[in-house]
Scaffold this active site. Structure first.
Site, mmCIF file in Angstrom:
data_model
loop_
_atom_site.group_PDB
_atom_site.id
_atom_site.type_symbol
_atom_site.label_atom_id
_atom_site.label_comp_id
_atom_site.label_asym_id
_atom_site.label_seq_id
_atom_site.Cartn_x
_atom_site.Cartn_y
_atom_site.Cartn_z
ATOM 1 C CG ASN A 80 -12.585 -2.671 1.346
ATOM 2 O OD1 ASN A 80 -11.671 -3.387 1.754
ATOM 3 N ND2 ASN A 80 -12.381 -1.630 0.558
ATOM 4 C CD GLU A 134 -1.556 -4.474 -6.418
ATOM 5 O OE1 GLU A 134 -1.805 -3.314 -6.070
ATOM 6 O OE2 GLU A 134 -2.447 -5.275 -6.787
ATOM 7 C CE1 TYR A 177 -4.162 -1.411 -0.335
ATOM 8 C CE2 TYR A 177 -3.770 -2.539 1.734
ATOM 9 C CZ TYR A 177 -4.535 -2.342 0.595
ATOM 10 O OH TYR A 177 -5.679 -3.075 0.409
HETATM 11 P P1 DAT Z 1 -9.222 -0.092 -3.473
HETATM 12 O O1 DAT Z 1 -9.016 -1.140 -2.395
HETATM 13 O O2 DAT Z 1 -10.653 -0.095 -3.947
HETATM 14 O O3 DAT Z 1 -8.222 -0.170 -4.576
HETATM 15 P P2 DAT Z 1 -7.689 2.156 -2.460
HETATM 16 O O4 DAT Z 1 -6.515 1.551 -3.161
HETATM 17 O O5 DAT Z 1 -7.974 3.594 -2.710
HETATM 18 O O6 DAT Z 1 -9.035 1.336 -2.772
HETATM 19 O O7 DAT Z 1 -7.525 1.982 -0.896
HETATM 20 C C1 DAT Z 1 -6.996 0.787 -0.369
HETATM 21 C C2 DAT Z 1 -7.788 0.393 0.847
HETATM 22 O O8 DAT Z 1 -7.649 1.389 1.837
HETATM 23 C C3 DAT Z 1 -9.289 0.274 0.624
HETATM 24 O O9 DAT Z 1 -9.652 -1.000 0.101
HETATM 25 C C4 DAT Z 1 -9.821 0.478 1.987
HETATM 26 C C5 DAT Z 1 -8.854 1.502 2.587
HETATM 27 N N1 DAT Z 1 -9.385 2.856 2.442
HETATM 28 C C6 DAT Z 1 -9.490 3.574 1.302
HETATM 29 N N2 DAT Z 1 -10.023 4.775 1.528
HETATM 30 C C7 DAT Z 1 -10.277 4.816 2.861
HETATM 31 C C8 DAT Z 1 -10.831 5.776 3.735
HETATM 32 N N3 DAT Z 1 -11.240 6.968 3.283
HETATM 33 N N4 DAT Z 1 -10.949 5.459 5.059
HETATM 34 C C9 DAT Z 1 -10.532 4.265 5.520
HETATM 35 N N5 DAT Z 1 -9.983 3.303 4.751
HETATM 36 C C10 DAT Z 1 -9.867 3.578 3.445
HETATM 37 MG MG MG Z 2 -6.180 0.128 -4.563
#
Ligand code: DAT
Ligand code: MG
Length: 152
Positions: free
Chosen positions: A115, A129, A52
């Site tokens: 999620n 990844e 991440y």
């Molecule tokens: P995705 O998992 O749909 O690719 P992302 O890469 O933007 O979404 O974020 C990675 C993860 O981080 C996501 O699955 C859940 C967490 N996350 C994202 N936005 C968040 C927020 N606003 N508050 C808390 N957790 C969040």
């Molecule tokens: Mg993502």
């Protein structure tokens, strides 16, 4: 059109604890995607921070890494036509409250911080990844007997 695009899909610790591994695998199998790699893994904090890394400046980053480090993750590679984009459609929107019913997140989750699943967001990040989560030889190249009935 290539049918060999690969995406990295993971069932997060909450999905594993809630017994959703089989259901999530079924969504990808049922759609016609081919499993290329799978393992249950607790990779540790440093690995998850790397996974991440793009989000390291976000306020939710420490909580996200702690959550991802809270139990085993089912890491997978799925292969097929438009696997990255269509894989994300199967997962649903990042925030489950905005995920359509019929998607994994829209059917099995409520909170953005729980999620249940991850999917690569581009072909480029899928490559990164897959290389981070799997060793050479863990990603299996094989021909599905169903391929000729799924692709024209
Ligand atoms: P995705 O998992 O749909 O690719 P992302 O890469 O933007 O979404 O974020 C990675 C993860 O981080 C996501 O699955 C859940 C967490 N996350 C994202 N936005 C968040 C927020 N606003 N508050 C808390 N957790 C969040
Ligand atoms: Mg993502």
């Amino acid at each position: 059109m290539s049918t060999t695009e690969q995406t990295f899909i993971a069932v997060k610790p909450d999905g594993v604890q809630r017994g959703l591994v089989g259901k999530i695998i079924s969504r990808f199998e049922d759609r016609g995607f081919k499993l290329a790699a799978i393992k249950l893994i607790t990779p540790g904090k440093a690995h998850l921070e790397k996974h991440y890394a793009d989000l390291k400046d976000k306020p939710f980053f420490p909580g996200l890494v702690e959550y991802m480090n809270s139990g085993p993750i089912c890491a997978m590679v799925w292969e097929g036509l438009d696997a990255v984009k269509t894989g994300r459609v199967l997962l649903g929107a990042t925030n489950p409250l905005a995920s359509a019913p019929g998607t994994i997140r829209g059917d099995f989750s409520l909170a953005v911080g729980r999620n249940v699943c991850h999917g690569s967001d581009s072909v480029e990040s899928a490559k990164k990844e897959i290389a981070l989560w799997f060793q050479e030889g863990e990603v299996v190249s094989w021909e599905s007997a169903q391929a000729k009935w799924i692709y024209e």
